[in-house]
Motif scaffolding. Structure first.
Motif, PDB file in Angstrom:
ATOM      1  N   THR B 273      -0.421 -11.862  -7.016  1.00  0.00           N
ATOM      2  CA  THR B 273       0.256 -12.109  -5.740  1.00  0.00           C
ATOM      3  C   THR B 273       1.323 -11.045  -5.512  1.00  0.00           C
ATOM      4  OG1 THR B 273      -0.001 -14.451  -6.215  1.00  0.00           O
ATOM      5  CG2 THR B 273       1.424 -13.894  -4.387  1.00  0.00           C
ATOM      6  N   ASP B 274       2.118 -10.781  -6.546  1.00  0.00           N
ATOM      7  CA  ASP B 274       3.221  -9.823  -6.393  1.00  0.00           C
ATOM      8  C   ASP B 274       2.698  -8.422  -6.083  1.00  0.00           C
ATOM      9  OD1 ASP B 274       5.412 -11.316  -8.915  1.00  0.00           O
ATOM     10  OD2 ASP B 274       5.101 -11.729  -6.781  1.00  0.00           O
ATOM     11  N   SER B 275       1.651  -7.997  -6.802  1.00  0.00           N
ATOM     12  CA  SER B 275       1.154  -6.628  -6.589  1.00  0.00           C
ATOM     13  C   SER B 275       0.550  -6.501  -5.192  1.00  0.00           C
ATOM     14  CB  SER B 275       0.142  -6.231  -7.664  1.00  0.00           C
ATOM     15  OG  SER B 275      -1.076  -6.960  -7.525  1.00  0.00           O
ATOM     16  N   LEU B 276      -0.108  -7.568  -4.731  1.00  0.00           N
ATOM     17  CA  LEU B 276      -0.726  -7.526  -3.402  1.00  0.00           C
ATOM     18  C   LEU B 276       0.335  -7.485  -2.310  1.00  0.00           C
ATOM     19  CD1 LEU B 276      -3.420  -7.546  -1.930  1.00  0.00           C
ATOM     20  CD2 LEU B 276      -3.366 -10.026  -1.943  1.00  0.00           C
ATOM     21  N   ILE B 277       1.378  -8.291  -2.485  1.00  0.00           N
ATOM     22  CA  ILE B 277       2.460  -8.304  -1.488  1.00  0.00           C
ATOM     23  C   ILE B 277       3.119  -6.928  -1.417  1.00  0.00           C
ATOM     24  CG2 ILE B 277       4.776  -9.228  -0.971  1.00  0.00           C
ATOM     25  CD1 ILE B 277       3.793 -11.947  -2.006  1.00  0.00           C
ATOM     26  N   LYS B 278       3.329  -6.330  -2.570  1.00  0.00           N
ATOM     27  CA  LYS B 278       3.991  -5.004  -2.612  1.00  0.00           C
ATOM     28  C   LYS B 278       3.144  -3.970  -1.872  1.00  0.00           C
ATOM     29  CE  LYS B 278       5.949  -1.794  -6.027  1.00  0.00           C
ATOM     30  NZ  LYS B 278       5.060  -0.662  -6.114  1.00  0.00           N
ATOM     31  N   GLU B 279       1.840  -3.970  -2.155  1.00  0.00           N
ATOM     32  CA  GLU B 279       0.946  -2.998  -1.501  1.00  0.00           C
ATOM     33  C   GLU B 279       0.911  -3.211   0.002  1.00  0.00           C
ATOM     34  OE1 GLU B 279      -2.750  -3.373  -4.238  1.00  0.00           O
ATOM     35  OE2 GLU B 279      -3.019  -1.618  -2.934  1.00  0.00           O
ATOM     36  N   TYR B 280       0.879  -4.471   0.402  1.00  0.00           N
ATOM     37  CA  TYR B 280       0.811  -4.818   1.823  1.00  0.00           C
ATOM     38  C   TYR B 280       2.056  -4.327   2.550  1.00  0.00           C
ATOM     39  CZ  TYR B 280       1.479  -7.818   5.922  1.00  0.00           C
ATOM     40  OH  TYR B 280       1.756  -8.289   7.184  1.00  0.00           O
ATOM     41  N   ILE B 281       3.227  -4.597   1.955  1.00  0.00           N
ATOM     42  CA  ILE B 281       4.479  -4.196   2.603  1.00  0.00           C
ATOM     43  C   ILE B 281       4.542  -2.672   2.714  1.00  0.00           C
ATOM     44  CG2 ILE B 281       6.988  -4.123   2.315  1.00  0.00           C
ATOM     45  CD1 ILE B 281       6.810  -6.978   1.220  1.00  0.00           C
ATOM     46  N   GLU B 282       4.120  -1.977   1.669  1.00  0.00           N
ATOM     47  CA  GLU B 282       4.140  -0.506   1.702  1.00  0.00           C
ATOM     48  C   GLU B 282       3.232   0.006   2.819  1.00  0.00           C
ATOM     49  OE1 GLU B 282       3.007   0.586  -2.266  1.00  0.00           O
ATOM     50  OE2 GLU B 282       5.012   0.249  -3.058  1.00  0.00           O
ATOM     51  N   LEU B 283       2.072  -0.615   2.966  1.00  0.00           N
ATOM     52  CA  LEU B 283       1.127  -0.164   4.000  1.00  0.00           C
ATOM     53  C   LEU B 283       1.665  -0.480   5.398  1.00  0.00           C
ATOM     54  CD1 LEU B 283      -1.614   1.158   4.358  1.00  0.00           C
ATOM     55  CD2 LEU B 283      -2.675  -1.079   4.248  1.00  0.00           C
ATOM     56  N   LYS B 284       2.220  -1.670   5.558  1.00  0.00           N
ATOM     57  CA  LYS B 284       2.804  -2.043   6.853  1.00  0.00           C
ATOM     58  C   LYS B 284       3.963  -1.126   7.221  1.00  0.00           C
ATOM     59  CE  LYS B 284       2.716  -5.157   9.426  1.00  0.00           C
ATOM     60  NZ  LYS B 284       2.139  -5.808  10.582  1.00  0.00           N
ATOM     61  N   ASN B 285       4.765  -0.759   6.217  1.00  0.00           N
ATOM     62  CA  ASN B 285       5.892   0.133   6.489  1.00  0.00           C
ATOM     63  C   ASN B 285       5.416   1.480   7.015  1.00  0.00           C
ATOM     64  OD1 ASN B 285       7.659  -1.783   5.665  1.00  0.00           O
ATOM     65  ND2 ASN B 285       8.107  -0.870   3.679  1.00  0.00           N
ATOM     66  N   ARG B 286       4.239   1.897   6.535  1.00  0.00           N
ATOM     67  CA  ARG B 286       3.716   3.185   6.999  1.00  0.00           C
ATOM     68  C   ARG B 286       3.115   3.063   8.399  1.00  0.00           C
ATOM     69  NH1 ARG B 286       1.742   3.446   1.636  1.00  0.00           N
ATOM     70  NH2 ARG B 286      -0.452   3.239   2.183  1.00  0.00           N
ATOM     71  N   HIS B 287       2.849   1.859   8.826  1.00  0.00           N
ATOM     72  CA  HIS B 287       2.210   1.663  10.140  1.00  0.00           C
ATOM     73  C   HIS B 287       2.894   0.543  10.919  1.00  0.00           C
ATOM     74  CE1 HIS B 287      -1.143   4.369   9.283  1.00  0.00           C
ATOM     75  NE2 HIS B 287      -1.034   3.930   8.051  1.00  0.00           N
ATOM     76  N   PRO B 288       4.136   0.760  11.306  1.00  0.00           N
ATOM     77  CA  PRO B 288       4.816  -0.279  12.078  1.00  0.00           C
ATOM     78  C   PRO B 288       4.193  -0.461  13.462  1.00  0.00           C
ATOM     79  CG  PRO B 288       6.165   1.705  11.962  1.00  0.00           C
ATOM     80  CD  PRO B 288       4.998   1.935  11.074  1.00  0.00           C
ATOM     81  N   GLU B 289       3.322   0.504  13.871  1.00  0.00           N
ATOM     82  CA  GLU B 289       2.703   0.386  15.192  1.00  0.00           C
ATOM     83  C   GLU B 289       1.645  -0.706  15.217  1.00  0.00           C
ATOM     84  OE1 GLU B 289       2.146   2.741  13.040  1.00  0.00           O
ATOM     85  OE2 GLU B 289      -0.013   3.028  12.825  1.00  0.00           O
ATOM     86  N   PHE B 290       1.186  -1.175  14.029  1.00  0.00           N
ATOM     87  CA  PHE B 290       0.129  -2.188  13.969  1.00  0.00           C
ATOM     88  C   PHE B 290       0.775  -3.559  14.011  1.00  0.00           C
ATOM     89  CE2 PHE B 290      -4.323  -3.094  12.941  1.00  0.00           C
ATOM     90  CZ  PHE B 290      -4.250  -4.420  12.589  1.00  0.00           C
ATOM     91  N   GLN B 291       0.493  -4.330  15.072  1.00  0.00           N
ATOM     92  CA  GLN B 291       1.066  -5.670  15.171  1.00  0.00           C
ATOM     93  C   GLN B 291      -0.041  -6.680  15.442  1.00  0.00           C
ATOM     94  OE1 GLN B 291       4.664  -6.042  17.618  1.00  0.00           O
ATOM     95  NE2 GLN B 291       4.705  -3.832  17.728  1.00  0.00           N
ATOM     96  N   THR B 292       0.061  -7.830  14.820  1.00  0.00           N
ATOM     97  CA  THR B 292      -0.939  -8.889  15.022  1.00  0.00           C
ATOM     98  C   THR B 292      -0.278 -10.047  15.725  1.00  0.00           C
ATOM     99  OG1 THR B 292      -1.974  -8.252  12.949  1.00  0.00           O
ATOM    100  CG2 THR B 292      -2.599 -10.365  13.861  1.00  0.00           C
TER     101      THR B 292
END
Lengths: 151, 495
Positions: B273-292
């Motif tokens: 869970t922790d590793s997945l959350i970390k990866e997700y946040i890093e990816l979202k930070n690189r793409h703040p233009e993507f919103q759901t």
């Protein structure tokens, strides 16, 4: 305070380990011999800061341990908080712990954490004393002004 | 967590169609299978319904069969999961010739392309059997010879047999297999084009593991897409929704899951869970233009209808323009800068030498700007409207560091001394929707999630330490306490 210097000498090994921790986290390069030498200079150049009120004192520094030492050297019976902005935790913790053990001055307290905004909110309860470089003092006093230009 | 979505259709057949396909290996689905009497139920189901039939039509032993999630080309509604004909064709071609054919995606006549590919190899085999030279297929001939060498090395006993006879048998065997594959190709296509029955498959799936594994898988797909086109794959919508729920669940109940699953390259990896959350946040930070955005369905409304889509889009635009979604920052990737015409070009220096104040202030300012510009930030933000004059930098460790350098970004008049502010990206995004006065009030109300660093001589060291993510964590503080306490001190001094 000379007792505190004796402790710095006697606990060289401990202090070297604490310096190592702080250097790693703070990205700094303090060394024990320089720290000891500068500590002795501060204790010998005793400059009392007189305070204008009986309110609890809030010393605000950028966390440099020698500034903490200077504040401790300015002995007082007033309630005193030293705010170190989450910096140099290891050395600062050692200084305050040993100081209180040696002097029983339980009116001293060190704040390591993120309570700064809390102090701004309650500024009227303290006498605010920024200590450090001139630009630093200017910025701190800016923060505590009523106008919006603290941001 | 298995109740949060409506089954595997949430991932493979969402209500809204999006373009693009992605692979899903059988191994991946097997990792989220229910197990009964030591039997992997997903594996057993897929073999029984699809894979055994496919294996009978193919002249080689298939391994690591891929499925594919794709648009439903028949109905243009929703998406389907099916066996990837491409992956089977690739395996067969490689096994029989040592070469992977370059067949275009969504080609109009894939069978013809496969036939053309094998035609050259049939010609090569004929030439070799007749001991003739044929320059047009010389590469194919070489590939066949290389394949034979590998075959010999894998079967050392063959070295004792007449090599020429063995080579002839080898080539004739290949030719037979090519013919067999082409004969059964249409039947194979028919099976592969039939969508996998998701309702049936779902009976054998552990949904909790499935959503977690698919979130990781689709995150990997997006990282792959990012390398290619610097944007996220459309399937990231599910990841976005799932991860927000996962983060909330972890916060409320300390929810934790750990699975071992295959990554895109086939290697098995443990994901927590922790590793997945970390990866997700890093990816979202690189793409703040993507919103759901999640919208509740209303009975009786056709969400594919053009008018409905236009109406929803205009509501979202209004939301974006309203204070609720408004941001006060322009975002630039590292190295970009918008010029006065509104075009993006390489960064320009802000300092206008004819407007500098004191030389010392200017030099300090330039040094600070250079320091930030050379730091490993992901995005640079420039304040607009209420935040004109502020510059900020977003870092991979989820921190936003910003400074007020100027009174505004038109005249570049230096602002008075202000501290450096450090916030977490999450609270910064919320705060950036507020006006400057509201933020100041927020800080002065005693909120502690904003840190200040002052411009002292050790400012650079401290900011570097923050950017590099070091900190006094619980273990470090415990070590410090132990070092201090372990010295037994006899109390002396004033009483």
């Amino acid at each position: 305070m000379n007792e505190l210097i004796k402790q710095i000498i006697e606990e060289q090994e401990t202090i070297e380990q604490l310096i190592h921790i702080d250097n790693q986290i703070m990205n700094s390069s303090i060394d024990y011999q320089t720290f000891l030498k500068q500590s002795i200079e501060i204790i010998n150049n005793h400059n009392n800061v007189t305070t204008s009120t009986n309110k609890p004192l809030l010393w605000i520094t950028d966390g440099e341990p020698l500034l903490t030492l200077a504040i401790l050297n300015n002995e007082t019976n007033q309630q005193t908080t030293i705010f170190v902005n989450h910096h140099y935790l290891a050395l600062n913790k050692w200084l305050i712990t040993r100081y209180i053990e040696l002097t029983n001055h339980t009116n001293y307290h060190i704040d390591f954490f993120l309570n700064y905004n809390h102090y701004i909110k309650n500024k009227n309860n303290y006498e605010i004393i920024p200590l450090g470089e001139n630009t630093f003092k200017e910025e701190v006093l800016n923060d505590f002004k009523d106008e919006e230009n603290g941001f | 967590m298995s109740d949060f979505f409506t089954g595997i259709e949430t991932v493979f057949n969402p209500d809204l169609t999006y373009t693009g396909n992605y692979p899903v290996s059988v191994k991946l689905l097997e990792c989220c299978s229910k197990i009964e009497n030591n039997i992997n139920l997903v594996s057993e189901y897929l073999k029984r319904k699809y894979l055994n039939n496919i294996q009978e039509l193919v002249p080689i032993k298939l391994q690591n069969i891929q499925l594919v999630s794709d648009e439903n080309l028949d109905t243009t509604k929703g998406r389907v999961l099916k066996v990837s004909l491409d992956s089977i064709t690739t395996q067969v071609c490689y096994n029989l010739t040592g070469e992977i054919p370059q067949i275009e995606d969504k080609t109009s006549n894939p069978k013809q392309e496969v036939k053309d590919f094998f035609k050259n190899y049939k010609l090569a085999i004929s030439s070799l059997l007749k001991n003739e030279t044929n320059h047009e297929v010389k590469n194919n001939i070489q590939n066949l010879k290389n394949l034979f060498t590998i075959y010999l090395n894998n079967n050392p006993k063959n070295l004792q047999i007449d090599q020429h006879k063995l080579f002839i048998n080898f080539l004739e065997n290949i030719r037979k297999k090519i013919s067999s594959f082409l004969i059964w190709y249409n039947k194979l296509t028919e099976i592969c084009e039939t969508p996998i029955n998701l309702k049936e498959l779902e009976k054998f799936i552990d949904l909790e593991k499935f959503y977690f594994i698919m979130a990781k898988h689709l995150l990997e797909i997006s990282k792959f897409s990012e390398q290619d086109s610097n944007s996220l794959h459309n399937s990231f919508t599910f990841v976005d929704i799932y991860m927000q729920r996962l983060i909330a669940l972890k916060k409320e109940n300390n929810y934790h899951l750990s699975v071992t699953m295959p990554l895109l390259d086939g290697t098995m990896s443990k994901v927590t869970t922790d590793s997945l959350i970390k990866e997700y946040i890093e990816l979202k930070n690189r793409h703040p233009e993507f919103q759901t955005f999640s919208i509740k369905r209303v009975e009786g409304i056709n969400y594919q209808d053009q008018e409905v889509v236009e109406h929803l889009t205009s509501i979202l635009e209004d939301e974006r323009n309203a204070k609720k979604l408004a941001v006060s920052w322009k975002l630039f990737k590292k190295g970009e800068q918008e010029n006065k015409e509104g075009n993006t070009n390489t960064i320009v220096t802000h300092i206008k030498t004819e407007e500098k104040t004191t030389e010392q202030k200017n030099a300090e300012l330039r040094e600070r700007l250079d320091f930030f510009e050379s730091s490993p930030y992901l995005y640079r933000i420039e304040g607009i409207n209420h935040f004109e004059g502020y510059l900020g930098y977003i870092y991979p460790n989820n921190l936003v560091i910003f400074e007020r350098f100027y009174k505004d970004l038109i005249h570049f008049e230096l602002a008075n001394n202000h501290a450096t502010y450090i916030m977490n990206l999450n609270n910064f995004i919320e705060m950036s929707k507020l006006s400057r006065l509201e933020i100041i009030k927020y800080i002065k109300e005693g909120n502690r999630d904003v840190a200040r660093k002052y411009h002292t001589s050790s400012w650079k060291n401290k900011i570097t330490a923050i950017i590099e993510g070091k900190g006094y964590d619980i273990d470090t503080i415990q070590t410090i306490d132990e070092l201090i306490q372990n010295h037994q001190l006899e109390k002396r001094g004033k009483k």
